[in-house]
Design an enzyme around this catalytic site. Structure first.
Site, short mmCIF file in Angstrom:
data_model
loop_
_atom_site.label_atom_id
_atom_site.label_comp_id
_atom_site.label_asym_id
_atom_site.label_seq_id
_atom_site.Cartn_x
_atom_site.Cartn_y
_atom_site.Cartn_z
N ASP A 198 -14.85 -5.82 -10.24
CA ASP A 198 -13.95 -5.07 -10.17
C ASP A 198 -14.28 -3.80 -9.38
OD1 ASP A 198 -11.87 -6.45 -11.51
OD2 ASP A 198 -12.26 -5.50 -13.52
N LYS A 220 -8.44 -4.39 -8.02
CA LYS A 220 -6.97 -4.31 -8.23
C LYS A 220 -6.75 -2.96 -7.96
CE LYS A 220 -6.02 -7.83 -11.95
NZ LYS A 220 -7.58 -8.37 -11.93
#
Length: 409
Positions: A198, A220
């Protein structure tokens, strides 16, 4: 008698009688390792430190609340003598010698038949460092050598052949500072064949990976490009089925708004072994890095962590905002920068004081950390005026003002 170096050996004390004489600071430091070794421990001491007493209360050790008496060491395999009474120490040491029981003395290494090494654990091994002779026993030197060896194993300076373990580890990387990942998380990262990372994880650690490690960007980005959750799940499954050791490196803790359970369920459905490595959640670490305690005696007796991913007026919201408004403790909101205006309005509408202090900590624990303060009445406008961007942790409550020292970055 000529001086000879100590002969190093590992004692297997599981279920074997072990006596500790003295309940002070030395016992407090040594007992946890003896407990971890599975020893059958009896403490003999009229008093003990609170921590040692807690071990007895928890049933981890037995406690005979008196001074040492001759005969106490019968059938013992190992004895630790740690009192300030030289005469009692000599008597107990003599009994251990007569019984051929290995005996450590905190007051006199020359009189002991065994020494406790400086010990550290990493990479599935125990590193133990002993001085060659009693006269050379400098605890600072042996501890320094131990620390250097352990750190070298952890950071890859000294490499070891590791057992290849295919599967997936869901690793909580902490709030962003690479020093705040757990030791286990860093070890698994060093053993990985594939890392699916991430953007909120400790990105600096990726640069330390060997060239053969495949790194997949699962960022994201709010309002921007992102790798869908289904694609992430499938990548984990595909690489694990190829027999690779896969690390899913996530920010904070995998199970605190990290969708870690969704990934674990997808892997379990495919019969893929999963290891979950908890991480330091940004909900407490980021406020702490900004000098804000989420609890404080006389100020806040509870804190509540809420997802701000959807607004209070969104039908998908599962948060009872009227209940949140009634709480007297600290409210910590994650993923709520763009919704904080509506969140603040909802809290005020349900009775929260508009002057309740609010702090927004952006990029917490990293070099880019900054803090912006406001109130519920002003936070919506302040976010826009100050250009606050995700990721930011939002703290609401009187603890915002309980920060006499603001930690610099």
């Amino acid at each position: 008698m000529p001086q000879h170096p100590a002969y190093p050996v590992g004692l297997r004390l599981t279920a074997r009688k072990t006596i500790v004489i003295g309940g002070g600071q030395v016992a407090q430091r040594r007992l946890p390792a003896l407990i971890a070794a599975g020893a059958d421990i009896t403490l003999i001491s009229p008093s003990a430190t609170p921590s040692v007493e807690a071990m007895a209360d928890a049933g981890e050790i037995s406690w005979t609340r008196r001074r040492y008496e001759h005969g106490d060491l019968a059938d013992a395999w190992y004895v630790l003598i740690a009192t300030a009474d030289r005469a009692a120490n000599d008597e107990a040491s003599a009994e251990a010698e007569a019984n051929r029981t290995w005996c450590v003395r905190s007051d006199d290494a020359e009189a002991a038949t065994a020494w406790t090494p400086a010990t550290g654990r990493t990479e599935g091994v125990t590193v133990a460092v002993l001085s060659a002779e009693a006269a050379d026993r400098d605890p600072r030197r042996t501890a320094g050598i131990r620390d250097a060896l352990v750190e070298a194993l952890r950071d890859g300076t000294v490499s070891v052949q590791r057992e290849h373990k295919p599967g997936v580890a869901l690793v909580g990387g902490g709030p962003g500072d690479p020093d705040l990942i757990t030791v286990r998380g860093r070890r698994l990262l060093a053993e990985a064949d594939v890392v699916i990372a991430d953007r909120l994880g400790p990105r600096d650690l990726l640069d330390e990976l060997p060239p053969h490690v495949e790194v997949i960007d699962a960022a994201k980005i709010p309002y921007g490009r992102q790798m869908g959750q289904e694609a992430i799940n499938q990548a984990l499954i595909d690489h694990a089925k190829q027999g690779k050791a896969v690390v899913r490196l996530k920010g904070g803790d995998p199970f605190v708004f990290g969708r870690g359970m969704e990934e674990a369920q997808a892997l379990a459905a495919e019969g893929i072994p999963v290891t979950v490595v908890p991480g330091i959640s940004s909900s407490i670490s980021v406020p702490g890095a900004a000098g804000i305690p989420v609890t404080h005696r006389g100020v806040a007796h509870e804190f509540t962590v809420v997802s701000g991913h959807v607004a209070p007026d969104d039908e998908r919201s599962l948060v009872d905002w009227s209940a949140m408004a009634r709480l007297t403790g600290t409210l910590v909101i994650l993923m709520g920068v763009d919704k904080i205006g509506k969140i603040a309005e909802a809290l005020v509408a349900h009775g929260k004081d508009p002057e309740t202090p609010v702090a927004l900590v952006q990029e917490g624990t990293t070099a880019a950390q900054r803090r912006v303060d406001a109130t519920l009445a002003t936070v919506g406008a302040t976010v826009l005026a100050e250009g606050v961007k995700p990721p930011a942790v939002i703290v609401i409550g009187p603890v915002v003002h309980e920060n006499p020292v603001r930690n610099p970055r």
